[in-house]
Structures are given as structure tokens and as C-alpha cells.
Design an enzyme around this catalytic site. Sequence first.
Site, PDB file in Angstrom:
ATOM      1  N   HIS A  83      -0.955 -26.858  19.804  1.00 43.63           N
ATOM      2  CA  HIS A  83      -2.157 -27.049  19.293  1.00 43.63           C
ATOM      3  C   HIS A  83      -3.605 -27.461  18.966  1.00 43.63           C
ATOM      4  CE1 HIS A  83      -5.554 -28.236  22.647  1.00 43.63           C
ATOM      5  NE2 HIS A  83      -5.466 -27.191  22.131  1.00 43.63           N
ATOM      6  N   ASP A 112     -14.764 -55.561   3.734  1.00 41.97           N
ATOM      7  CA  ASP A 112     -14.015 -54.677   4.412  1.00 41.97           C
ATOM      8  C   ASP A 112     -14.514 -53.458   3.412  1.00 41.97           C
ATOM      9  OD1 ASP A 112     -11.439 -52.806   4.332  1.00 41.97           O
ATOM     10  OD2 ASP A 112     -10.847 -54.989   4.819  1.00 41.97           O
ATOM     11  N   TRP A 148      -4.207 -20.999  14.351  1.00 44.13           N
ATOM     12  CA  TRP A 148      -4.816 -22.892  13.056  1.00 44.13           C
ATOM     13  C   TRP A 148      -5.411 -22.165  12.149  1.00 44.13           C
ATOM     14  CZ3 TRP A 148      -8.757 -25.302  11.265  1.00 44.13           C
ATOM     15  CH2 TRP A 148     -10.612 -24.357  11.915  1.00 44.13           C
ATOM     16  N   SER A 176      -4.646 -37.319   2.628  1.00 44.88           N
ATOM     17  CA  SER A 176      -5.041 -39.003   3.183  1.00 44.88           C
ATOM     18  C   SER A 176      -6.950 -38.168   3.231  1.00 44.88           C
ATOM     19  CB  SER A 176      -4.470 -38.216   4.464  1.00 44.88           C
ATOM     20  OG  SER A 176      -5.547 -39.169   5.462  1.00 44.88           O
ATOM     21  N   SER A 177      -7.238 -37.295   3.988  1.00 42.42           N
ATOM     22  CA  SER A 177      -8.329 -36.899   4.416  1.00 42.42           C
ATOM     23  C   SER A 177      -9.414 -37.724   2.382  1.00 42.42           C
ATOM     24  CB  SER A 177      -8.739 -35.726   3.971  1.00 42.42           C
ATOM     25  OG  SER A 177      -8.071 -35.395   5.615  1.00 42.42           O
ATOM     26  N   HIS A 260     -15.441 -23.366   7.761  1.00 44.28           N
ATOM     27  CA  HIS A 260     -16.647 -23.224   8.407  1.00 44.28           C
ATOM     28  C   HIS A 260     -17.835 -24.879   8.460  1.00 44.28           C
ATOM     29  CE1 HIS A 260     -19.756 -22.832  10.979  1.00 44.28           C
ATOM     30  NE2 HIS A 260     -20.633 -23.178  10.361  1.00 44.28           N
ATOM     31  N   GLU A 262     -15.620 -27.167   8.030  1.00 49.48           N
ATOM     32  CA  GLU A 262     -14.564 -28.486   8.850  1.00 49.48           C
ATOM     33  C   GLU A 262     -15.278 -28.223  10.209  1.00 49.48           C
ATOM     34  OE1 GLU A 262     -11.355 -30.400   7.960  1.00 49.48           O
ATOM     35  OE2 GLU A 262     -11.099 -30.659  10.329  1.00 49.48           O
ATOM     36  N   TYR A 264     -18.337 -28.820  10.964  1.00 51.05           N
ATOM     37  CA  TYR A 264     -18.671 -30.073  10.662  1.00 51.05           C
ATOM     38  C   TYR A 264     -18.073 -31.411  10.732  1.00 51.05           C
ATOM     39  CZ  TYR A 264     -22.594 -26.515  11.404  1.00 51.05           C
ATOM     40  OH  TYR A 264     -23.318 -25.742  12.374  1.00 51.05           O
ATOM     41  N   SER A 275     -26.720 -41.288  17.996  1.00 50.77           N
ATOM     42  CA  SER A 275     -27.601 -41.316  17.547  1.00 50.77           C
ATOM     43  C   SER A 275     -27.881 -42.922  17.432  1.00 50.77           C
ATOM     44  CB  SER A 275     -28.340 -41.209  16.026  1.00 50.77           C
ATOM     45  OG  SER A 275     -27.776 -39.655  15.922  1.00 50.77           O
ATOM     46  N   HIS A 309     -19.404 -15.446   9.269  1.00 48.47           N
ATOM     47  CA  HIS A 309     -19.371 -15.405  10.518  1.00 48.47           C
ATOM     48  C   HIS A 309     -18.131 -15.270  11.111  1.00 48.47           C
ATOM     49  CE1 HIS A 309     -20.924 -19.542  11.427  1.00 48.47           C
ATOM     50  NE2 HIS A 309     -19.678 -19.945  11.263  1.00 48.47           N
ATOM     51  N   HIS A 310     -17.564 -15.786  10.713  1.00 45.86           N
ATOM     52  CA  HIS A 310     -15.964 -15.752  10.913  1.00 45.86           C
ATOM     53  C   HIS A 310     -15.444 -14.176  11.115  1.00 45.86           C
ATOM     54  CE1 HIS A 310     -15.790 -20.170  12.869  1.00 45.86           C
ATOM     55  NE2 HIS A 310     -16.311 -19.966  11.170  1.00 45.86           N
ATOM     56  N   THR A 335     -30.558 -28.621  13.443  1.00 47.39           N
ATOM     57  CA  THR A 335     -30.005 -29.214  14.598  1.00 47.39           C
ATOM     58  C   THR A 335     -31.145 -29.443  15.926  1.00 47.39           C
ATOM     59  OG1 THR A 335     -28.280 -27.769  13.915  1.00 47.39           O
ATOM     60  CG2 THR A 335     -27.824 -28.256  16.151  1.00 47.39           C
ATOM     61  N   LYS A 338     -32.674 -32.100  15.615  1.00 48.72           N
ATOM     62  CA  LYS A 338     -32.327 -33.208  16.046  1.00 48.72           C
ATOM     63  C   LYS A 338     -31.460 -33.376  17.107  1.00 48.72           C
ATOM     64  CE  LYS A 338     -28.476 -34.780  13.873  1.00 48.72           C
ATOM     65  NZ  LYS A 338     -28.616 -35.581  12.438  1.00 48.72           N
ATOM     66  N   ARG A 457      -8.142 -14.039  23.157  1.00 49.72           N
ATOM     67  CA  ARG A 457      -7.731 -14.711  23.243  1.00 49.72           C
ATOM     68  C   ARG A 457      -6.216 -14.459  22.649  1.00 49.72           C
ATOM     69  NH1 ARG A 457     -10.612 -17.325  17.909  1.00 49.72           N
ATOM     70  NH2 ARG A 457      -8.768 -19.182  17.905  1.00 49.72           N
TER      71      ARG A 457
HETATM   72  C1  HEM Z   1      -9.478 -29.630  28.103  1.00 47.14           C
HETATM   73  C2  HEM Z   1      -8.425 -30.059  26.809  1.00 47.14           C
HETATM   74  C3  HEM Z   1      -7.593 -28.616  26.018  1.00 47.14           C
HETATM   75  C4  HEM Z   1      -7.631 -27.678  26.755  1.00 47.14           C
HETATM   76  C5  HEM Z   1      -7.177 -27.324  28.149  1.00 47.14           C
HETATM   77  C6  HEM Z   1      -7.256 -26.080  25.437  1.00 47.14           C
HETATM   78  C7  HEM Z   1      -6.712 -25.688  26.034  1.00 47.14           C
HETATM   79  C8  HEM Z   1      -6.664 -24.232  25.044  1.00 47.14           C
HETATM   80  C9  HEM Z   1      -6.029 -23.497  25.093  1.00 47.14           C
HETATM   81  C10 HEM Z   1      -5.923 -22.402  26.080  1.00 47.14           C
HETATM   82  C11 HEM Z   1      -6.783 -22.210  23.895  1.00 47.14           C
HETATM   83  C12 HEM Z   1      -5.806 -21.099  23.695  1.00 47.14           C
HETATM   84  C13 HEM Z   1      -6.606 -20.319  23.249  1.00 47.14           C
HETATM   85  C14 HEM Z   1      -6.103 -18.811  22.818  1.00 47.14           C
HETATM   86  O1  HEM Z   1      -5.271 -18.205  23.405  1.00 47.14           O
HETATM   87  O2  HEM Z   1      -6.663 -18.481  22.030  1.00 47.14           O
HETATM   88  C15 HEM Z   1      -6.914 -23.143  22.629  1.00 47.14           C
HETATM   89  C16 HEM Z   1      -6.651 -23.217  21.194  1.00 47.14           C
HETATM   90  C17 HEM Z   1      -7.805 -23.937  20.764  1.00 47.14           C
HETATM   91  N1  HEM Z   1      -7.843 -24.851  21.026  1.00 47.14           N
HETATM   92 FE1  HEM Z   1      -8.392 -26.460  22.645  1.00 47.14          FE
HETATM   93  N2  HEM Z   1      -7.935 -27.139  24.591  1.00 47.14           N
HETATM   94  C18 HEM Z   1      -8.487 -27.844  24.935  1.00 47.14           C
HETATM   95  C19 HEM Z   1      -9.167 -29.796  23.284  1.00 47.14           C
HETATM   96  C20 HEM Z   1      -9.176 -28.555  22.865  1.00 47.14           C
HETATM   97  C21 HEM Z   1      -9.737 -30.134  21.695  1.00 47.14           C
HETATM   98  C22 HEM Z   1     -10.152 -31.848  21.973  1.00 47.14           C
HETATM   99  C23 HEM Z   1      -9.576 -29.662  20.562  1.00 47.14           C
HETATM  100  C24 HEM Z   1     -10.311 -30.017  19.312  1.00 47.14           C
HETATM  101  C25 HEM Z   1     -10.228 -29.578  18.148  1.00 47.14           C
HETATM  102  C26 HEM Z   1      -8.785 -27.796  20.587  1.00 47.14           C
HETATM  103  C27 HEM Z   1      -9.159 -27.289  19.878  1.00 47.14           C
HETATM  104  C28 HEM Z   1      -8.812 -25.617  19.659  1.00 47.14           C
HETATM  105  C29 HEM Z   1      -8.851 -25.104  18.819  1.00 47.14           C
HETATM  106  C30 HEM Z   1      -8.722 -24.881  17.118  1.00 47.14           C
HETATM  107  C31 HEM Z   1      -7.766 -23.628  18.940  1.00 47.14           C
HETATM  108  C32 HEM Z   1      -7.271 -22.476  18.634  1.00 47.14           C
HETATM  109  C33 HEM Z   1      -6.151 -22.497  18.071  1.00 47.14           C
HETATM  110  C34 HEM Z   1      -5.593 -20.753  17.810  1.00 47.14           C
HETATM  111  O3  HEM Z   1      -5.771 -20.337  18.355  1.00 47.14           O
HETATM  112  O4  HEM Z   1      -5.194 -21.034  16.796  1.00 47.14           O
HETATM  113  N3  HEM Z   1      -9.045 -27.905  22.194  1.00 47.14           N
HETATM  114  N4  HEM Z   1      -7.231 -24.546  23.315  1.00 47.14           N
HETATM  115 CU   LIG Z   2     -18.309 -20.998  11.129  1.00 46.02          CU
END
Ligand code: HEM
Ligand SMILES: [Cu+2]
Length: 532
Positions: A83, A112, A148, A176-177, A260, A262, A264, A275, A309-310, A335, A338, A457
Amino acid sequence: MSASTASHLHTKDDHDHHHGPRKGLMRWVLTTNHKDIGTLYLWLSFASFLIGGVLALLIRMELFKPGMQLVNPEFFNQLTTLHGLIMVFGAIMPAFVGLANWLLPIMLGAPDMALPRLNNWSFWILPFAFSMLLSTLFMEGSAPNFGWTFYAPLSTEYGPPSTDFFIFAIHMMGISSIMGAINVIATILNMRAPGMTLMKMPIFCWTWLITAFLLIAVMPVLAGAVTMMLTDRHFGTSFFSAGGGGDPIMFQHIFWFFGHPEVYIMILPAFGIISQILPTFSRKPLFGYASMVYATCAIALLSFTVWAHHMFTVGMPLAGELFFMYATMLIAVPTGVKVFNWAATMYRGSLSFETPMLFALAFIFLFTLGGFSGMMLSITPADFQYHDTYFVVAHFHYVLVPGALFSIFAAVYYWLPKWTGHYYSEILGKTHFWLSVISMNVTFFPMHFLGLAGMPRRIPDYALQFANFNQIASIGAFVFGASQVFFLYIVIKTIRNGKKATDQVWENAHGLEWTLPSPAPYHTFTTPPVVK
Ligand code: HEM
Ligand SMILES: [Cu+2]
């Protein structure tokens, strides 16, 4: 150079047939057109968003009540990992690149992107990378299951065999990035219309220019991290293994030196979009354009000084902890500039509340809320309490969902009439907005309380006292998910039978894109406009 001049000469008489797109599937495979590539990126991003969303809903289903009911803990870890990875690399980043492709050339008055064939590669690498990442779910052993952040030694010594495919996918996304970022920089620095100085560029171009430098700076760091992992896993090195003289904490330093900045990368283009949109619906120019540019630069530079800080809880020297605490807090200053400028843009403006404006306003309020919980987390001793709890999950979702994601929705509603030639339905757009903003808060606000109360978590089961808030969060998540299917319906309906849009689209919109017909023609600005 000479080759292209030559081909120009003998295609002289079939030149006239080359003004439209190619027909059929090959149009999309071979395209070097920035608008086609922008469209491809945006659809790929939306597909990833739905896939990443389904994984989030599986997580929320399991967490609907205490106890184990749906998935086993091993699969739960794969769900959170995929996810997070899919949302970050598959949904948010490609959406911003899609917007850059669509908008930068027409905002700059260029025909282009500077490097159109590179652009085709930058895009087409991604579906393969994402398919490979997703296919790990069906591999023997398991999909990546280390979050992640793929901390060593979870990902090195204990990673499943599919980790190698994950590493390869990360490399492809990084390539790609980097190619995309080179293209953005080359386009902005070389392709501006006569008279468009850097300080006259639309602010979205500025934020993307700075983002592109961030990408070029940190993607190689990520590539280095996964390559060291690969050699640790298979070629006898021990970069991250204490047993061989290496250090797993070094993995975290390297990861967050990428990680970090990333975050931003996922927010600076959003600042640019907001803006652009606020002045239109406030009927006033952006307040403090130059200070917005400098603040964005300052944020980007500071983002390289705060990575640890992480890692407050890994056992850093006190001086390190203090340095990273104060450096992090310092980011609140630019920030704040802004947020102040956005407020000042609206002050005494003649505001109207079309869907893009609603998303922009929600962005400002809720992103600021995410910023406040970020300040709380930056207080080192307090972070010892919050670390790895749901408070962190609440924090970063407030930054990413109403921040990155809502800015993308705002952009889609704002420019959709220019892209398609049709207006979306304002009633449907507003319904999507209210459903999203309410359900998003229902989902993520209770997570603050869960975190403060100590719920960790990345766990598939929890103690009884966390049941109520988890139930509320899960219900919110399902409504949020359904609202995004509704969004898909709105977009398709707009493309197929929306009301015809005018060229100007919004009465007070400024910028070269509004001088073009709606929909924007396949080729634009073959003779550059002159900007005064
Ligand atoms: C509304 C839709 C979303 C829901 C319901 C949702 C829900 C969750 C849940 C339940 C977790 C697990 C948390 C845990 O147990 O640590 C999670 C982790 C995470 N979510 Fe989402 N999320 C949503 C949208 C997004 C979006 C749009 C992003 C954009 C980047 C995102 C990025 C992440 C990241 C980076 C993690 C951490 C994964 C990890 O712990 O390795 N999520 N999310
Ligand atoms: Cu950070």
C-alpha cells in the site's frame, strides 16, 4: 541535429498530414507528445491509486475489530508495505509528473517537453516496474513485507526472495524519475517563450523546477541503498550487517536521506498547484510571488538537513538529536510564509467556491493540521512516545491525503475543461469534495487518539480499548474509497458528455494555457508566443 534537419526536408510534402495524433494503439505506445504522455501518466496514477486503495481497505477491514479475522499477520505486513509503496511511487509521484507533462510546455509557451523521446521512455518504464512490484504478491514465499521503509536487516537477512524483484522495480522507478526530472529542468531552462524570465514563470513551473532538483539529488541515494541491499543479500558484502562489520543504522541514515526529501517531492508541486488555483478564485494575484519562490527553495534546502528526525529512537548522540529537532522546526518558518501568503491572497478577494477552490481550501487547512502534528513529532523527547504509533500514521496521512492527493484533485478539476474541452458537473464535483473531505477526516482524525493512547502501527490485531476509534476509521476509509470510484465516474462523464468549455474556462484565470482553445490542440505554440 543534422538528422532531424534532413528528415524535415524530405517529409516536406507529407508534413501536412502530421498535425494530428497517430491512429490506434500505437499512438500511445510511440507517442512523444507531452499531452499524450501527461494523459498516460494520469491514468496510470489513477489505476495505482485504486489498487493501493484496495490494499488500504483490506488493512482497514482487518482492523475493523480486534482479533484476527481476515488475513494472517504475514499477509498484513505485505499489505502495509505494498500500500505504502504503491501510493508513493505509483499514485502520487506519477500524477505530479503527468501534470508537469500536460502543463509545463503550455505554461511556458513551448511546443513540447525538451526531450520528447526520453519522455516516452520515462513513462513506459513505469507500467513494467509497477507490474513487477505487484506480481510479488503471487510469488512463492511472500511479497515484500518490511514496510515501505524496508529497513535492514528485515529486508536483507530476513527479506523474502521477492525482495530482488522489489529492488529491480525500485531501480526502474528511479531511472524513470531521474529521466523525467532531467526533462523538466531542460524544458524550464531552455524552452520558455521569449520574454518569460524565470521570475515571470507561473509558480507551478518554479515548484516543479525545484522538485526536479530534489529528484536528481535523492533518487541516486535510493538506488545506492537498494544496490547495497542487493550485494548484502547475494554477493557477500555486509554494508548493513553488524556481523560482518557493517551497520543496520547506516541503512536508516541512507534511507532517510532519500526519504525525507522524498516527502517534499510529494508536496512542493502541490504548493505550486494551490498557488495557481487560489488567485483565480480569489480574483487577485498571488500575494508575495517572489517570497513564495524563495520559501520553496528554502524548504527544499532544509529538507536535506532533517532526515534523522525519523530516527530519534535509534540512539543518537544528544547533540544529534537536538540538531535534528531544531532543523526540523526551522522548516515551519518558510512553510509559514507560504500559508501566510495564501491567506493574504484570499484576504479581501472576491472569493467563489468552485470544486478546485474547495479542494485548495481543504488543502490549506488540513495540510496545516498535518504540519502541526509534524511539529509535535519533531520534539525529540515527545517523539519517544509517539514513535511507531498510529499518531505517525495520522500525521503523514494528513500531509499526503489532503496535501498531495487533494492538490491533484484540485488540479484535475481546474484543468479538466482545458484538457477535454468539457466542463465537469459542479454539483457532482462538490459532492465528491464533501464526501472525500468528511470521510478523510473520519478515517484519519481518530488515528491521532489511537496513537496518543499507544496503539502501535503496522499491527494486524490490537487491544480492546482501541476498538471504537478503529471502527470509526474503517468506516471512514470505506466511504473515502467509494467516493473515489465516484470521482472516476465524474471524469468519464465529463469526457463523454460534459458541457462545452470556453477557452478561458475560469473568468479570472491568468496564464498562457487559457489563451489556447479548449480542448488544447495536439500541437501548440509551434511559433512561440511573446510574453511581456
Ligand atoms: C484514504 C485512503 C487511505 C487509507 C484508508 C490508508 C490507510 C493506511 C493504513 C491503514 C496504513 C497502515 C498503517 C500502519 O499500520 O502502519 C497505511 C500506511 C501507509 N500509507 Fe496509507 N492510506 C490511504 C491513502 C494513502 C495515500 C494517498 C498515501 C500517499 C502517499 C499513503 C501512504 C501511506 C504510507 C507511506 C504508509 C506506510 C506504509 C508502511 O508502514 O510501510 N496512504 N495507510
Ligand atoms: Cu522527514
